[in-house]
Design a protein around this motif. Structure first.
Motif, short mmCIF file in Angstrom:
data_model
loop_
_atom_site.label_atom_id
_atom_site.label_comp_id
_atom_site.label_asym_id
_atom_site.label_seq_id
_atom_site.Cartn_x
_atom_site.Cartn_y
_atom_site.Cartn_z
N TYR B 76 0.82 -1.21 0.00
CA TYR B 76 0.00 0.00 0.00
C TYR B 76 0.85 1.25 0.00
O TYR B 76 0.45 2.30 -0.51
N GLU B 77 2.05 1.14 0.57
CA GLU B 77 2.90 2.33 0.67
C GLU B 77 3.69 2.59 -0.61
O GLU B 77 4.01 3.74 -0.92
N MET B 78 4.03 1.53 -1.36
CA MET B 78 4.98 1.69 -2.45
C MET B 78 4.45 1.33 -3.83
O MET B 78 5.04 1.74 -4.84
N ALA B 79 3.39 0.52 -3.93
CA ALA B 79 3.09 -0.10 -5.23
C ALA B 79 2.40 0.85 -6.19
O ALA B 79 1.69 1.78 -5.78
N ALA B 80 2.61 0.56 -7.48
CA ALA B 80 1.91 1.29 -8.54
C ALA B 80 0.42 0.92 -8.51
O ALA B 80 0.03 -0.11 -7.96
N ASP B 81 -0.38 1.75 -9.13
CA ASP B 81 -1.84 1.57 -9.07
C ASP B 81 -2.28 0.20 -9.57
O ASP B 81 -3.19 -0.42 -8.99
N HIS B 82 -1.62 -0.28 -10.65
CA HIS B 82 -2.07 -1.56 -11.24
C HIS B 82 -1.95 -2.73 -10.27
O HIS B 82 -2.60 -3.76 -10.45
N SER B 83 -1.12 -2.58 -9.24
CA SER B 83 -0.92 -3.69 -8.29
C SER B 83 -2.21 -4.10 -7.60
O SER B 83 -2.38 -5.27 -7.24
N PHE B 84 -3.12 -3.15 -7.41
CA PHE B 84 -4.27 -3.41 -6.54
C PHE B 84 -5.41 -4.20 -7.20
O PHE B 84 -6.43 -4.45 -6.59
N ASP B 85 -5.17 -4.58 -8.45
CA ASP B 85 -6.11 -5.49 -9.11
C ASP B 85 -5.51 -6.89 -9.26
O ASP B 85 -6.08 -7.73 -9.96
N ARG B 86 -4.38 -7.14 -8.62
CA ARG B 86 -3.68 -8.42 -8.75
C ARG B 86 -3.97 -9.31 -7.54
O ARG B 86 -4.17 -8.83 -6.43
N ALA B 87 -3.99 -10.62 -7.78
CA ALA B 87 -4.10 -11.59 -6.68
C ALA B 87 -3.38 -12.86 -7.14
O ALA B 87 -3.29 -13.12 -8.34
N PRO B 88 -2.84 -13.63 -6.19
CA PRO B 88 -2.09 -14.85 -6.57
C PRO B 88 -3.03 -16.02 -6.87
O PRO B 88 -3.14 -16.94 -6.08
N GLY B 89 -3.69 -15.95 -8.02
CA GLY B 89 -4.65 -17.01 -8.39
C GLY B 89 -4.01 -18.39 -8.41
O GLY B 89 -4.61 -19.37 -7.98
N TRP B 90 -2.75 -18.46 -8.88
CA TRP B 90 -2.04 -19.75 -8.95
C TRP B 90 -1.96 -20.41 -7.57
O TRP B 90 -2.06 -21.63 -7.44
N LEU B 91 -1.82 -19.58 -6.52
CA LEU B 91 -1.67 -20.11 -5.17
C LEU B 91 -3.01 -20.66 -4.67
O LEU B 91 -3.08 -21.76 -4.10
N TYR B 92 -4.09 -19.89 -4.89
CA TYR B 92 -5.40 -20.33 -4.40
C TYR B 92 -5.95 -21.49 -5.22
O TYR B 92 -6.62 -22.37 -4.67
N ASP B 93 -5.66 -21.50 -6.53
CA ASP B 93 -6.06 -22.67 -7.33
C ASP B 93 -5.36 -23.92 -6.80
O ASP B 93 -5.95 -24.99 -6.71
#
Lengths: 418, 418
Positions: B76-93
């Motif tokens: 939240y402190e450092m990431a670019a805006d596009h980061s906040f639509d990402r999630a680790p789908g590979w991990l949850y799958d």
């Protein structure tokens, strides 16, 4: 246990610079890439800095995969026998899919290399084999440079205590930190510029070796009279690599080696290890082996022989070579005189070879199938384990197909100035 | 930061007993099952004990998935805006596939519930939505009890400081630890026997409710005049559950509730929350909503309204109910008088409802398809968020299909002795 930042017994500014090196030089992270970082909980002070740098550089998502050595040990102390044939295949399959989907990868080395030294070697070997099998899809993505990746190191207390058993813990950690920062060039004012210069030197050495197109290398020295055939269409690598997606990365921080793929059927003679090999928590010393037709046909070790014999029995490819690497005996890590008990460092102190899987990108054509690589002599295995065969007592010649000899190293140093 | 065991400011023997409760009562781990444990690095002292108990009980492989709140904040402190639509789908799958392959699951709650309270609510909501979407396959395995699972809690310093801001950190941790151990029955001589007795009481209450087969529940009290229709063929649950593979588990440690599935189209009237809701790092207070035809058509909050409105806009099902739960106002957690800022505890202090996904096993037939569940009024959504609507001022009646009324709760207490 995890250290608080305020209690770090070394210069935190150099740890900041190591995080910069790891992301900008090591991984070469591009904006929009996701990043998977594997690390032990003991490395959290570096992992946190790395996450910040990665996000600042435009990472999509940084996914930390944090292990814990106490939990690793708990398995060996408490688990039923059937546990040692299990591995989290779902996790490694997922990682492989993430690497194929433009996730970069960073691993932080910090664990006590002797963590499992007092455990049942059979259980350690079985668990390692199950892990290696489960990890195969992800390892192929990494060794094939389907994505950009790197490995760096953090001075965890358990590792420092092993290297400096007579020192107080803080002093030991400080000494290991100093060695890691120096070897990783995090002690320089401008570490990125220092890495650019270092990569240029490694590139010149690679070019000289590629231009000579040696058919094989011959090693001679005490206990060693070994001919290593090089794979057809081999290419020398070292320092900077480029992923299949065109991203530059430095897979090892630190690195001092140039390396290529040997021919899995053209290795013959005897070789004696010049340094101990730390493998899955055991220390293997005094390795001596004989190769025939590329295959280890005799092997012994003065310490940890059982572990070494299990290692080369992992699969057929575990008895054959997947890498040959040249490192001058005067390399900074060698000059430190330290034994790190860790390949990332120790392999940069001496010329070495690796048993097992070859690197698909050590060929002039880097887009070949497994079959095409095998046809050129590339080895395949679920292991890749480096061990040191270089020292100031070793000479290496390059042999042409017609038998011509060119000195490559003399007394452990490059025979030619470039 | 992680605490060393020697520095734990509470009774480590009770932490040992909590690990026993988590594995033997919570997860109900069977020999040969693998176990995935998700936890923050701050919970390592409990995670390590849990791994030992799990292996002692015959676990195949314990895979810790350790997160770190400092890395979460770094995004939240450092990431670019596009980061906040990402999630680790590979991990949850991968997790979903592991749950289908007989891996049990345990989550340890320990994080500061206000971790992201000072961050951009839009980014928090977007990241939460991306995570919820990616987590859907794994969540369906869990809510459908395809495997045995549980959630328990660890008294991390950041959470303790939030609850007891005027106390020194060690004293705050000790006080939170005492509350967690008591609520989890880890303070008893024989916690497993205590849980058996508690489960028998919850079972008797479930049986009474099932036998009455109420068509709906009517809530009345200050700011509340709400009718909640129950799903066709609903079944009351609470305490011990049984996975589809026949393994008994207690999904929540602690738990005091009995609950079932409301009908997603048969909720009408007004309701006022009786406690604050801590959601994704924000505190939402004074929620008041109006339902029509099962759907929230008006919503406001005296604090955190924006977060609440974003929450119910996640998808269509986020405006409808997926759970209705009854808890006596005299429950031990309610009697403690503490606000934990965490649903696992606070939902056991009062009767509550949840927006979003329903539990597939709150039906008499627990093997129905998504379509069959929907046909009986079960709601679907990528969220499941509980909030408290019970207090000593709330009366609840059970309504039959023909309008007959039976008192269920009076002044927040069960109206019938069993």
């Amino acid at each position: 246990m995890t250290q608080t930042d305020t209690a770090l017994p070394f210069d935190a500014a150099q740890l900041d610079r190591l995080a910069e090196v790891a992301i900008r030089v090591g991984v070469g992270l591009r904006p929009g890439q996701d990043l998977i970082v594997t690390a032990d909980a003991a490395a959290l002070p570096l992992l946190r800095r790395i996450a910040k740098v990665a996000y600042r550089e435009g990472a999509g998502l940084v996914t930390p995969m944090i292990s814990d050595s106490a939990i690793t040990r708990a398995r060996y102390e408490m688990a039923a026998d059937h546990s040692f044939d299990r591995a989290p295949g779902w996790l490694y399959d997922g990682m492989a899919s993430a690497y194929g989907d433009n996730s970069a990868r960073l691993h932080i080395v910090s664990d006590d290399p002797m963590l499992l030294a007092d455990q049942d070697t059979d259980k350690v070997a079985r668990a390692g084999k199950a892990l290696n099998q489960a990890y195969t899809p992800a390892r192929k993505m990494i060794t094939g440079f389907q994505t950009n990746w790197s490995i760096c190191a953090y001075p965890a207390p358990s590792w420092a205590r092993l290297m400096f058993p007579d020192m107080a813990e803080d002093a030991a950690v400080a000494k290991l930190a100093e060695a890691i920062f120096a070897a990783s060039r995090a002690d320089r004012e401008d570490p990125v510029a220092a890495w650019n210069a270092h990569n240029a030197e490694l590139l010149a050495r690679r070019k000289w070796l590629d231009d000579h197109r040696f058919h094989s290398l011959h090693y001679s020295g005490p206990g060693t009279d070994l001919t290593i055939g090089l794979a057809d269409d081999h290419r020398w690598k070292g320092g900077k690599s480029t992923s299949k997606k065109g991203v530059d990365c430095n897979p090892n921080i630190p690195t001092e080696e140039v390396f290529t793929t040997p021919h899995r059927e053209r290795v013959s003679g005897i070789v004696r290890a010049t340094k101990p090999l730390a493998h899955q928590g055991s220390l293997i010393e005094g390795i001596e082996v004989r190769f025939e037709g590329g295959r280890i046909v005799e092997a012994k070790a003065s310490k940890g022989e059982e572990v070494f014999l299990k290692l080369i029995d992992n699969d057929e490819g575990a008895r054959r070579l997947g890498e040959v690497a040249l490192v001058p005996a005067s390399s900074p890590i060698s000059a430190s005189g330290l034994l790190f008990y860790n390949t990332l460092f120790d392999e940069n102190a001496a010329s070495h070879i690796a048993l097992g899987q070859c690197y698909a990108d050590c060929f002039t054509d880097t887009k070949m199938s497994d079959e095409e690589i095998a046809a050129r002599g590339g080895n395949s295995s679920m292991i890749h384990v480096d061990w040191m065969i270089g020292s100031t007592e070793i000479d290496i010649d390059g042999l042409d197909a017609d038998g011509g000899r060119t000195p490559v190293m003399r007394g452990g140093e490059w025979a030619q100035a470039l």
